[in-house]
Design an enzyme around this catalytic site. Structure first.
Site, PDB file in Angstrom:
ATOM      1  N   ALA A  74       0.849  -1.191   0.000  1.00 33.67           N
ATOM      2  CA  ALA A  74       0.000   0.000   0.000  1.00 33.67           C
ATOM      3  C   ALA A  74       0.881   1.236   0.000  1.00 33.67           C
ATOM      4  CB  ALA A  74      -0.913  -0.003   1.229  1.00 33.67           C
ATOM      5  N   ASP A  75       0.278   2.344  -0.367  1.00 38.20           N
ATOM      6  CA  ASP A  75       0.970   3.622  -0.287  1.00 38.20           C
ATOM      7  C   ASP A  75      -0.056   4.705  -0.016  1.00 38.20           C
ATOM      8  OD1 ASP A  75       3.696   4.641  -0.399  1.00 38.20           O
ATOM      9  OD2 ASP A  75       2.910   5.963  -1.948  1.00 38.20           O
ATOM     10  N   ILE A  76       0.401   5.795   0.557  1.00 34.98           N
ATOM     11  CA  ILE A  76      -0.489   6.900   0.903  1.00 34.98           C
ATOM     12  C   ILE A  76       0.139   8.208   0.459  1.00 34.98           C
ATOM     13  CG2 ILE A  76       0.468   7.072   3.250  1.00 34.98           C
ATOM     14  CD1 ILE A  76      -2.409   7.805   4.184  1.00 34.98           C
ATOM     15  N   MET A  77      -0.684   9.091  -0.058  1.00 33.92           N
ATOM     16  CA  MET A  77      -0.243  10.419  -0.497  1.00 33.92           C
ATOM     17  C   MET A  77      -1.209  11.463   0.041  1.00 33.92           C
ATOM     18  SD  MET A  77       2.379  10.113  -2.525  1.00 33.92           S
ATOM     19  CE  MET A  77       3.173   8.544  -2.808  1.00 33.92           C
TER      20      MET A  77
END
Length: 197
Positions: A74-77
């Site tokens: 996962a990644d978050i911005m």
């Protein structure tokens, strides 16, 4: 049906959220270059990074001849006015980020990828978060706690940073780093059911 899952993430928040679902998590490395491409939109960047992390983790699993359990990345911005706010690299950068977020609404994008049996399933979730107006004293006191330094946008909704949130439209767990509703739907596609349906 199995509930073992590789989690290629160093985020303690993602680990805690998935462990709360009763999943047996196994760590897996996924080192990639996370540099944004020129003119890349936040949600596209977020999706690409989550996908590339998953591909890197798959390569590690194959190279190390590890068991074939599904892999989650996962990644978050955080984005405001089209600008991507990553993790601050120093305190002054955290100050600048919090000043930008103060009294305004910003977007948080969280991308999730799950792979198994040479298939990749992915989603991206968007939330809108509105901050109250922050005083300089609040900003500096918050930074002094150390909490903002390992978080996109320089705040953590699940801890002390939550006191700045005036309104949230979207997923609380998504803003933490892993939208649970969407993640469970992806896991179901690789035969991991949290609860029988």
């Amino acid at each position: 049906m199995h509930k073992k899952l590789y989690l290629a993430s160093n985020s303690p928040r993602r680990w805690a959220l998935l462990q709360n679902l009763g999943l047996a998590l196994l760590p897996l490395a996924s080192e990639i270059d996370e540099t944004a491409h020129a003119n890349e939109m936040a949600q596209d960047y977020c999706s690409r990074i989550a996908r590339e992390k998953n591909q890197a983790a798959q390569a590690v699993r194959i190279r190390q001849n590890l068991a074939e359990y599904p892999i989650l990345t996962a990644d978050i911005m955080v984005s405001i006015d089209g600008e991507i706010l990553g993790k601050p690299s120093h305190q002054q950068q955290a100050v600048e980020m919090l000043k930008k977020l103060s009294g305004r609404t910003h977007q948080v994008y969280t991308a999730v990828c799950v792979s198994a049996n040479q298939q990749l399933f992915e989603c991206i979730h968007s939330s809108e978060v509105t901050f109250k107006r922050l005083s300089e004293a609040e900003i500096y006191a918050y930074i002094a706690t150390g909490e903002p330094m390992d978080k996109a946008g320089a705040y953590g909704i699940q801890a002390l940073g939550g006191i700045f949130i005036q309104h949230l439209a979207g997923s609380f767990t998504g803003v933490m780093g892993l939208p649970i509703f969407e993640t469970v739907a992806l896991l179901k596609k690789v035969n991991i059911e949290v609860l029988p349906s």
